[in-house]
Each structure stands twice: as C-alpha cells, then as structure tokens.
Design a protein around this motif. Structure first.
Motif, PDB file in Angstrom:
ATOM      1  N   ASN A 356       0.842  -1.202   0.000  1.00  0.00           N
ATOM      2  CA  ASN A 356       0.000   0.000   0.000  1.00  0.00           C
ATOM      3  C   ASN A 356       0.869   1.241   0.000  1.00  0.00           C
ATOM      4  O   ASN A 356       0.566   2.246  -0.664  1.00  0.00           O
ATOM      5  CB  ASN A 356      -0.928   0.008   1.215  1.00  0.00           C
ATOM      6  CG  ASN A 356      -2.157  -0.855   1.006  1.00  0.00           C
ATOM      7  OD1 ASN A 356      -2.371  -1.397  -0.070  1.00  0.00           O
ATOM      8  ND2 ASN A 356      -2.970  -0.982   2.038  1.00  0.00           N
ATOM      9  N   HIS A 468      -5.705   3.490  10.605  1.00  0.00           N
ATOM     10  CA  HIS A 468      -6.282   3.571   9.270  1.00  0.00           C
ATOM     11  C   HIS A 468      -7.783   3.338   9.260  1.00  0.00           C
ATOM     12  O   HIS A 468      -8.375   3.204   8.207  1.00  0.00           O
ATOM     13  CB  HIS A 468      -5.651   2.562   8.292  1.00  0.00           C
ATOM     14  CG  HIS A 468      -4.188   2.811   8.065  1.00  0.00           C
ATOM     15  ND1 HIS A 468      -3.689   4.058   7.768  1.00  0.00           N
ATOM     16  CD2 HIS A 468      -3.137   1.983   8.136  1.00  0.00           C
ATOM     17  CE1 HIS A 468      -2.379   3.980   7.652  1.00  0.00           C
ATOM     18  NE2 HIS A 468      -2.007   2.742   7.872  1.00  0.00           N
ATOM     19  N   GLN A 469      -8.388   3.260  10.450  1.00  0.00           N
ATOM     20  CA  GLN A 469      -9.837   3.049  10.434  1.00  0.00           C
ATOM     21  C   GLN A 469     -10.541   4.390  10.315  1.00  0.00           C
ATOM     22  O   GLN A 469     -10.221   5.317  11.042  1.00  0.00           O
ATOM     23  CB  GLN A 469     -10.282   2.325  11.707  1.00  0.00           C
ATOM     24  CG  GLN A 469      -9.577   0.999  11.915  1.00  0.00           C
ATOM     25  CD  GLN A 469      -9.600   0.164  10.650  1.00  0.00           C
ATOM     26  OE1 GLN A 469     -10.640  -0.008  10.004  1.00  0.00           O
ATOM     27  NE2 GLN A 469      -8.450  -0.331  10.250  1.00  0.00           N
ATOM     28  N   PRO A 470     -11.497   4.455   9.403  1.00  0.00           N
ATOM     29  CA  PRO A 470     -12.224   5.716   9.271  1.00  0.00           C
ATOM     30  C   PRO A 470     -13.165   5.956  10.441  1.00  0.00           C
ATOM     31  O   PRO A 470     -13.622   7.061  10.653  1.00  0.00           O
ATOM     32  CB  PRO A 470     -13.006   5.532   7.969  1.00  0.00           C
ATOM     33  CG  PRO A 470     -13.187   4.051   7.845  1.00  0.00           C
ATOM     34  CD  PRO A 470     -11.950   3.443   8.440  1.00  0.00           C
ATOM     35  N   LEU A 471     -13.450   4.876  11.173  1.00  0.00           N
ATOM     36  CA  LEU A 471     -14.384   5.046  12.273  1.00  0.00           C
ATOM     37  C   LEU A 471     -13.698   5.740  13.438  1.00  0.00           C
ATOM     38  O   LEU A 471     -12.490   5.582  13.648  1.00  0.00           O
ATOM     39  CB  LEU A 471     -14.902   3.676  12.731  1.00  0.00           C
ATOM     40  CG  LEU A 471     -15.613   2.865  11.646  1.00  0.00           C
ATOM     41  CD1 LEU A 471     -15.953   1.488  12.155  1.00  0.00           C
ATOM     42  CD2 LEU A 471     -16.864   3.592  11.183  1.00  0.00           C
ATOM     43  N   ARG A 503     -12.262  -4.168  18.089  1.00  0.00           N
ATOM     44  CA  ARG A 503     -12.561  -3.117  17.108  1.00  0.00           C
ATOM     45  C   ARG A 503     -13.746  -3.513  16.249  1.00  0.00           C
ATOM     46  O   ARG A 503     -14.662  -2.708  16.008  1.00  0.00           O
ATOM     47  CB  ARG A 503     -11.320  -2.889  16.250  1.00  0.00           C
ATOM     48  CG  ARG A 503     -11.504  -1.970  15.054  1.00  0.00           C
ATOM     49  CD  ARG A 503     -10.459  -2.297  13.996  1.00  0.00           C
ATOM     50  NE  ARG A 503     -10.647  -3.633  13.464  1.00  0.00           N
ATOM     51  CZ  ARG A 503      -9.696  -4.353  12.869  1.00  0.00           C
ATOM     52  NH1 ARG A 503      -8.479  -3.855  12.766  1.00  0.00           N
ATOM     53  NH2 ARG A 503      -9.938  -5.549  12.393  1.00  0.00           N
ATOM     54  N   ASP A 504     -13.740  -4.764  15.754  1.00  0.00           N
ATOM     55  CA  ASP A 504     -14.848  -5.230  14.917  1.00  0.00           C
ATOM     56  C   ASP A 504     -16.174  -5.180  15.662  1.00  0.00           C
ATOM     57  O   ASP A 504     -17.205  -4.770  15.115  1.00  0.00           O
ATOM     58  CB  ASP A 504     -14.591  -6.672  14.444  1.00  0.00           C
ATOM     59  CG  ASP A 504     -13.434  -6.759  13.479  1.00  0.00           C
ATOM     60  OD1 ASP A 504     -12.960  -7.875  13.202  1.00  0.00           O
ATOM     61  OD2 ASP A 504     -12.981  -5.680  13.012  1.00  0.00           O
TER      62      ASP A 504
ATOM     63  N   ASP B  15      -7.191   2.162   2.401  1.00  0.00           N
ATOM     64  CA  ASP B  15      -5.995   2.971   2.644  1.00  0.00           C
ATOM     65  C   ASP B  15      -6.153   4.328   1.973  1.00  0.00           C
ATOM     66  O   ASP B  15      -6.302   4.416   0.738  1.00  0.00           O
ATOM     67  CB  ASP B  15      -4.784   2.224   2.090  1.00  0.00           C
ATOM     68  CG  ASP B  15      -3.471   2.860   2.499  1.00  0.00           C
ATOM     69  OD1 ASP B  15      -3.353   4.116   2.384  1.00  0.00           O
ATOM     70  OD2 ASP B  15      -2.568   2.135   2.922  1.00  0.00           O
ATOM     71  N   PRO B  16      -6.110   5.408   2.737  1.00  0.00           N
ATOM     72  CA  PRO B  16      -6.301   6.743   2.146  1.00  0.00           C
ATOM     73  C   PRO B  16      -5.240   7.088   1.119  1.00  0.00           C
ATOM     74  O   PRO B  16      -5.535   7.748   0.103  1.00  0.00           O
ATOM     75  CB  PRO B  16      -6.211   7.676   3.362  1.00  0.00           C
ATOM     76  CG  PRO B  16      -6.485   6.829   4.547  1.00  0.00           C
ATOM     77  CD  PRO B  16      -5.980   5.458   4.198  1.00  0.00           C
ATOM     78  N   VAL B  18      -3.700   5.039  -0.880  1.00  0.00           N
ATOM     79  CA  VAL B  18      -4.005   4.309  -2.122  1.00  0.00           C
ATOM     80  C   VAL B  18      -5.163   4.973  -2.849  1.00  0.00           C
ATOM     81  O   VAL B  18      -5.124   5.132  -4.080  1.00  0.00           O
ATOM     82  CB  VAL B  18      -4.342   2.838  -1.801  1.00  0.00           C
ATOM     83  CG1 VAL B  18      -4.829   2.108  -3.041  1.00  0.00           C
ATOM     84  CG2 VAL B  18      -3.126   2.127  -1.207  1.00  0.00           C
ATOM     85  N   ASP B  64     -14.385   3.343   0.922  1.00  0.00           N
ATOM     86  CA  ASP B  64     -13.299   2.774   1.748  1.00  0.00           C
ATOM     87  C   ASP B  64     -13.727   1.530   2.519  1.00  0.00           C
ATOM     88  O   ASP B  64     -12.947   0.979   3.296  1.00  0.00           O
ATOM     89  CB  ASP B  64     -12.760   3.831   2.715  1.00  0.00           C
ATOM     90  CG  ASP B  64     -13.851   4.359   3.633  1.00  0.00           C
ATOM     91  OD1 ASP B  64     -13.568   5.291   4.416  1.00  0.00           O
ATOM     92  OD2 ASP B  64     -14.997   3.868   3.551  1.00  0.00           O
ATOM     93  N   PRO B  94     -12.523  -2.604   9.172  1.00  0.00           N
ATOM     94  CA  PRO B  94     -13.114  -3.691   9.947  1.00  0.00           C
ATOM     95  C   PRO B  94     -14.281  -4.387   9.278  1.00  0.00           C
ATOM     96  O   PRO B  94     -14.849  -5.311   9.818  1.00  0.00           O
ATOM     97  CB  PRO B  94     -13.589  -2.973  11.205  1.00  0.00           C
ATOM     98  CG  PRO B  94     -14.018  -1.644  10.709  1.00  0.00           C
ATOM     99  CD  PRO B  94     -13.049  -1.299   9.600  1.00  0.00           C
ATOM    100  N   LYS B 143      -0.602  -5.255  -6.021  1.00  0.00           N
ATOM    101  CA  LYS B 143      -0.240  -3.882  -5.688  1.00  0.00           C
ATOM    102  C   LYS B 143       1.280  -3.785  -5.609  1.00  0.00           C
ATOM    103  O   LYS B 143       1.934  -4.749  -5.205  1.00  0.00           O
ATOM    104  CB  LYS B 143      -0.817  -3.518  -4.312  1.00  0.00           C
ATOM    105  CG  LYS B 143      -2.210  -2.955  -4.317  1.00  0.00           C
ATOM    106  CD  LYS B 143      -2.579  -2.581  -2.879  1.00  0.00           C
ATOM    107  CE  LYS B 143      -4.005  -2.140  -2.804  1.00  0.00           C
ATOM    108  NZ  LYS B 143      -4.444  -1.901  -1.423  1.00  0.00           N
TER     109      LYS B 143
END
Lengths: 608, 165
Positions: A356, A468-471, A503-504, B15-16, B18, B64, B94, B143
C-alpha cells in the motif's frame, strides 16, 4: 480404590480366608473326630464302671452267701451261740471288702432281726441308723414265703448308695429248710471309684426322662449313665459317670496351638508379602502416579527420577521419561510454531502495508514521468538547438524565443510539482521504513518468555489494529503496569488479534463514539498474575457468542480464512501461562475481554 | 444533442494513500501549462503541441469499505447507471473483505468487471474467481499497480481501447 487399598484388602481377606478355612476344617473334621474318640472312651469308661459295680455286687453277694453258709451263722441264728465279741462278726463285716461302711444283719426264720451292725470301717465308728434303715428297706419274708436264694441289689440310704445282699441260712441237715437270713451291705464310695478309675462318679435319682444309653457331651466331660436296679429289681436311679475329655482337650489345645502357629506363619508371610509388594511395587507406582498426575498441570514435564530397575515399573518410568522428552520437544516446537505463526501473520500485514505504501511512490514516479513528458523535452531541445543554429532565420529565432520563454512557467510549475512529488515519495519511503523497522524490532526475538513491557505491547498492538480506520475510536490505555513474563512476539500478536476483535465488535455499536478501554488490575492471586481487561460496547453478546468466540472459526467457509482468531489467542495464551475469557455485563452494558498474564518475577515453573 | 454518459468506475480501498493515488491517476485532467499563443507557436514550428492532454473518459466513485461499495453498486443499478468496473482491495478491516464484497457485487451485477487489486491476499486467484467470475469479467492485479497500466486497463474496460485518451 487404589492398588494399595486393594492389596491390603486382599491380604486381610487372604488371612481371614485362611483362618476361616482352618476353623472349618477343625469344626467339620477334627472336632467330630475328637468327639468320637471321647464318646468311645466314655462308652468304655461306662462299661468299666458297670463292671466295677457288677463286681461289687457279685463280691458282696458271694461273701454274704459265704457268711450265711457258715455253721457259726446258723448257731447264731438258732441261739446256740451268742452275738458277742468272740464271734467272727467283725471278720464277717470285713469280708464285704471295702474300706467304707459295712453292714451285717442277722435274721431268724420269722424275719426278726437278731443282731445288726453298721460300721464305718475306715473311721471305725458304728452307724446304727444305717442298719435300721436297711432293715426297714429289706422286707422280711417269713415262714413259707422266705426266700431260699440270695439276692443282691442297690438301695438308696441316708449315707448314699448301698449294695445290699440277702442270703438265706439253711438248716444243717435239711438244705432246703431256711433257718434265717443274713443281710450285708456295702456303701458304694464314689470317691474310691473316682480315684481308681480317674472318672467322676455320682449317683442321681431314678428317672431322668432320657435314655440311659445316651451320652451327654459337655465341654469338659462326657456324662454317661448306668441304670441301677434296686433290691426288688426295679430301677432306683442312675449312676452318672463323667469321663473327662482330656484327649479332646489336649488335642484341641494342640490343634489350636497348631492353628495359631499356622495363622501366625500366614500372617507373617502375608505381612512380608504385603511389605514387599508395598515397597517394591505400590510405593513406586504411587510415586509414578503422583508424578504423572501433576505432569499435565506443569509447563514443562519433568522426567521421573532415574529408576534403574529392570522390572516393569522401571520400564514404565523410562517410557514415561521418553514420552516426556517427546512432549517437551513438541511443546517447544509448538511454541516455535506459534511464534512463527504470529510472525507470519505479522509479516503478511507488514507486506500488505508495504505494498500500500508503494502506491503513492509509484504514482508519484509516474507523475514525474508525465510531467517531464518526453515529447515536450525533445521539443524544448529542438527549440534550443534551432535557436543556436546560425542558419536559422531571424524570424524563426524570434518565434523560438517566444516558445522557449513561454515554456519557462511550465518548467517552473513542473519543478515545483517535482518537489512536491519528491516530498511525497520521501514520506511514503519513511512510512515503509517504519513498517519494516517495526517488524524487524520483533523479528529477531526468540520463542522464549522474558520480561515484557506490557504497556508498550498494548499500545503498539492497539494502534496496529485500529490505525487507518475511518471510524472514530476512543482508545484509552493505562499509564503504567508491571512487567509480565511472556514471549514478546506471541503477546503482541495475541493482543493485536484481541484488539482487532474488539474493534470489529465496537464498530457494530449503534450509537455513540466507538470506544475501547484498557484496564489493568491484579489477578485473584495478588502475587503472581495480573489481568488486562479490554472493554468495549458493541452488539449484545449471547452466551453462545461468548462460548463460540474461542472456538475454531467454523463459520469461515473454506478456503476463506480470517487469519488467527480468538481460538489461537486462547491457545497461545495458555502457552505463555495465561488465559482469556469473555464476559458481558448485560444488554447495553458493554463487553470485557479479560486476559490473565503472569507477572515477571522469580517465575519458577512448578513442574512435576 | 444529449450529454454523453461516461462509463462509471468504482474504486474500493481502505488505505487513504491508495485512494489518493487512484484519484490522481484516474481523474487526470487536461493540463494547460502554456497559453494558447505559445501553443500556436509550438504548432507552427513543430506541427503539434505537448501542452494539452484530454481528460479521462470515465467517472470515478470511491469507497473505503465493502459495505459502502455494495450500496453504491446497488444504487447505480437502481438508477440505471451501473458501474462498468470496480477496482477492489482485499483487506479492508473492519468491514467486509474483498472476497465477500466481490461475491455480493456479482450477485447484484453479473456484468460488472471486477478487478481485484491485492497488497497481500489471503486468497488465491482461483478462490476469488470462484465468487467474482466468470473469467471474462474478472481481473486480478498485484499492488502497487503501475499508473500507466491502471489507465490502460480502465480504458479497455470502459471504452474498449488500449489508450485512455
């Protein structure tokens, strides 16, 4: 029931059985034999007594006839002589022949007593009452009814049993004419019979209800009975003969002694056998059992102390030691495998992050290439060359000037963009280096346990799981904690998996900020363990959810893999001496994952 | 004259960085770094200009999380504006991973072209083909995807050409 108890019970039963068998043998064979011997002896004694009594009767009868046949007796009866000291009366008294009491009575033809005497020959005193008693008991037939023959019989008197004999005295020249009679008597002295025959002799009343021939077997003697006939021929009683059971007593004593010796021998033998079995087998088996029972609870299985004996137990302990070595080897291999699994999981995550991280770099490079377009650079080069050439016309040169000057902003813009791209490349590069360095930090560790900074592990694994979680996540970690004794790699992977699970679940909460809180407290045994509680609010977990959380993830349809789940965490925690459980306080009251870890102190694995 | 409906592309990655890369590559606009006068001089001297590039010939949407992407696909179908292609990451915690997301998308749209772009996949190509197939509607790329290749693939899927412009 253990072998020792069974052995003791078996020994006791063997001893009891032996004693019982002895008792049965004695009861069913020996005692009856002794009884038979005693009965036989009693019969013989009885017969002997009977002979003695008969002899006494006969003797008294014969002597009485002797006395009756004498001329002197006739003279005394017919009055030709006087009863006085010169007569042979004393001699006649002594003829009866015993040392006890003799009785002598003279009667005339009419049955009148002319003279009588009863004397205790031993004590030398007269017993006139006895003589009177006998006179009364013996009827005096007179005249034609006078008996012309002798008669002997027993008579019960006040002094005891008396043998009485009556003999007629005949006329001298007329043998059939009775002139009178002589009566003698001798007291039967049981004491003399007892001493003479070594039996106990006694006299009892006539009727006893049972047969005279029946033996009455008693403990110390056998009672036999002789029927005694009176002077008139009717039974007047019975003589009781007690034959001592000396043979059976002696035999029983001997048998008992032998039995006691045998039982003592059996007890000694059984005791020796018990002792041998206990020391050579039971105690060794008990030690082995004790060792085995604690082996499963320990971390590393200790070998059983060396048993060099060549018997089965020695072989068993050596086999156990070989097995223990294999188990320990497998345990170490499992620890290595868990370690490698954790490393593998972490490595895949690191590789994913690296890939990534390369995307912005490749994009930036591509943008650089496009910014410095080949065709544009070639065009610029041609423009410069043409401008410098002498043969280029002036007008052409002016146009080239305009082009070159007009390209400067693009050059500047391209340069600025290039700097931006370079900075972006640099940031991506730094992130990738950080990923690799993070992995390398732990990659050189081995699979052994050590002192681990728990807070550092919690922070690193939590950030890796939640980053990296948007939450929105509110992660609260404690400030400090004691060190724990664990494998760093395993612990990090364990905590990563648990944070990922939390987290989940937390992300499924229907309202509010998604929060995960971490608390550390001492375990139930304050000195050895501590508990890390990871709390979150998410969906309501049922008892089945809590149970299934640590089961193998069966809901994952093959070939799909969700990586290492809580099942692996539970096993890996057990591997490093910890445990995990999932608790829920109820609907809308949150869930807690409680991880118990050993504190780093003087940890000594208490193996078998 | 009606407005041309451009093909739609959906990009799904957690991944922001990416996602930003996808945006830069797929939404490259035409650039005018020199004025029209300079362009005219360049044409006059060299017969062509290097200062203009045509805009991409597709519309791009971004998500995302797998669930969001599935909702977008469904919405597009309902609005009769289905996505032509989706570039799909595999690991997207998640929420749903790429395997489940591809499976759901295929159930919704049998013709969408699914491009799985994997950083490190827990699934083999055969695994993914099983839920994201058929083969003619499935592509798998590692990737990082080289941006030029990404553009060429997008052009092929959306316009049937090998060049994006």
């Amino acid at each position: 029931m253990g072998i020792a108890s069974k052995l003791s019970a078996a020994m006791v039963l063997a001893f009891a059985g032996s004693a019982a068998a002895n008792y049965i043998v004695v009861s069913t064979t020996v005692h009856p034999m002794f009884d038979a011997i005693d009965r036989d002896f009693a019969h013989k004694t009885q017969a002997h007594i009977s002979e003695v009594i008969t002899t006494i009767r006969n003797h008294v009868g014969m002597e009485t006839e002797e006395i009756a046949s004498r001329d002197e007796t006739l003279d005394l009866i017919q009055g030709r002589r006087e009863f006085g000291a010169n007569s042979s009366l004393v001699e006649n008294l002594m003829l009866v022949g015993n040392d006890s009491v003799q009785v002598l009575i003279y009667r005339n033809r009419d049955g009148q007593t002319l003279w009588h005497s009863a004397v205790d020959m031993h004590a030398k005193f007269s017993m006139p009452d006895l003589a009177s008693e006998i006179e009364k008991a013996i009827p005096a037939p007179a005249g034609a009814n006078a008996q012309n023959r002798s008669n002997v019989g027993f008579l019960k008197t006040s002094v005891g049993l008396v043998v009485v004999a009556v003999s007629p005295v005949f006329e001298r020249h007329h043998n059939q004419d009775i002139a009178g009679s002589v009566i003698t008597g001798a007291v039967v002295d049981p004491k003399q019979i007892n001493e003479g025959l070594a039996v106990l002799f006694d006299f009892t009343s006539a009727t006893r209800g049972d047969s005279a021939s029946k033996l009455n077997v008693q403990a110390d003697a056998i009672e036999s009975q002789l029927e005694l006939l009176g002077f008139d021929g009717t039974p007047i009683g019975r003589a009781l003969v007690y034959t001592p059971r000396s043979i059976s007593k002696a035999g029983s004593a001997a048998i008992q002694s032998a039995m006691m010796i045998m039982l003592a021998s059996a007890a000694t033998a059984i005791g020796a056998l018990w002792l041998f079995l206990h020391t050579s087998i039971i105690s060794r088996l008990t030690d082995l059992k004790k060792h085995l029972s604690t082996a499963g609870d320990s971390g590393e299985i200790m070998s059983f102390p060396a048993d060099e004996s060549t018997d089965e137990i020695g072989g068993l302990s050596r086999s156990f030691n070989r097995m223990a070595n294999q188990v320990n080897h497998l345990r170490n291999a499992l620890a290595d495998s868990c370690y490698l699994s954790g490393m593998s999981q972490w490595a895949t995550t690191t590789l994913h992050n690296l890939r990534n991280g390369m995307s912005p770099i490749s994009t930036a490079i591509w943008q650089l290439q496009r910014n410095f377009d080949r065709q544009w650079l070639d065009t610029l080069g041609q423009a410069v060359a043409m401008h410098a050439a002498d043969e280029t016309p002036v007008e052409q040169k002016q146009k080239l000037n305009s082009f070159l000057i007009g390209s400067i902003p693009r050059l500047i813009d391209t340069g600025l963009k290039t700097r931006e791209l370079a900075a972006r490349i640099e940031r991506s590069h730094a992130a990738m280096v950080r990923h690799v360095a993070n992995f390398e930090q732990y990659a050189h560790q081995d699979a052994n346990s050590e002192s681990v900074d728990l807070i550092a592990i919690l922070r690193d694994s939590a950030e890796a799981a939640i980053i990296h979680q948007p939450l929105n996540f509110d992660l609260r970690l404690p400030e400090a904690s004691p060190s724990v004794y664990a494998n760093r790699i395993l612990l990090r992977q364990i905590m990563f998996n648990i944070f990922a699970y939390a987290r989940d679940e937390a992300s499924k909460a229907t309202h509010g900020l998604h929060s995960i809180g971490v608390a550390i407290r001492n375990g139930h045994d304050h000195s050895e363990h501590l508990t890390v509680s990871i709390r979150f609010r998410g969906r309501v977990l049922t008892d089945v959810d809590r149970k299934d959380a640590f089961e193998v993830q069966l809901q994952s349809a093959p070939p799909k893999s969700r990586g290492l789940g809580l099942h692996w965490c539970a096993n890996a925690l057990h591997q490093i001496g910890g445990s995990v459980q999932l608790t829920s306080q109820g609907p809308d009251r949150g869930t807690s994952i409680d991880i118990t870890l050993p504190k780093f102190q003087n940890v000594q694995k208490d193996a078998a | 004259m009606g407005q041309q409906i451009l093909p739609r592309i959906l990009v799904v990655d957690d991944d922001p960085g990416v996602l930003a890369s996808y945006r830069l590559v797929l939404e490259e606009q035409g650039e005018f770094t020199m004025g029209p006068d300079i362009e005219a001089v360049e044409r006059e001297i060299f017969g062509t200009t290097t200062s203009r590039r045509p805009a991409s010939r597709w519309n791009v949407r971004y998500a995302d999380q797998g669930e969001i992407a599935i909702a977008l696909v469904k919405k597009g179908i309902e609005a009769n504006e289905p996505f032509t292609a989706v570039f799909l990451d595999v690991r997207m915690p998640p929420g749903l991973d790429g395997y489940d997301t591809a499976e759901e998308m295929r159930k919704l749209d049998s013709s969408i072209h699914i491009v799985v772009v994997s950083g490190f996949s827990d699934f083999t190509e055969a695994d993914l083909l099983e839920v994201a197939g058929p083969r003619q509607n499935f592509t798998m790329l590692p990737k990082p995807v080289w941006p030029a290749d990404l553009q060429r693939l997008a052009a092929r899927l959306c316009n049937g050409t090998t060049e994006p412009y």
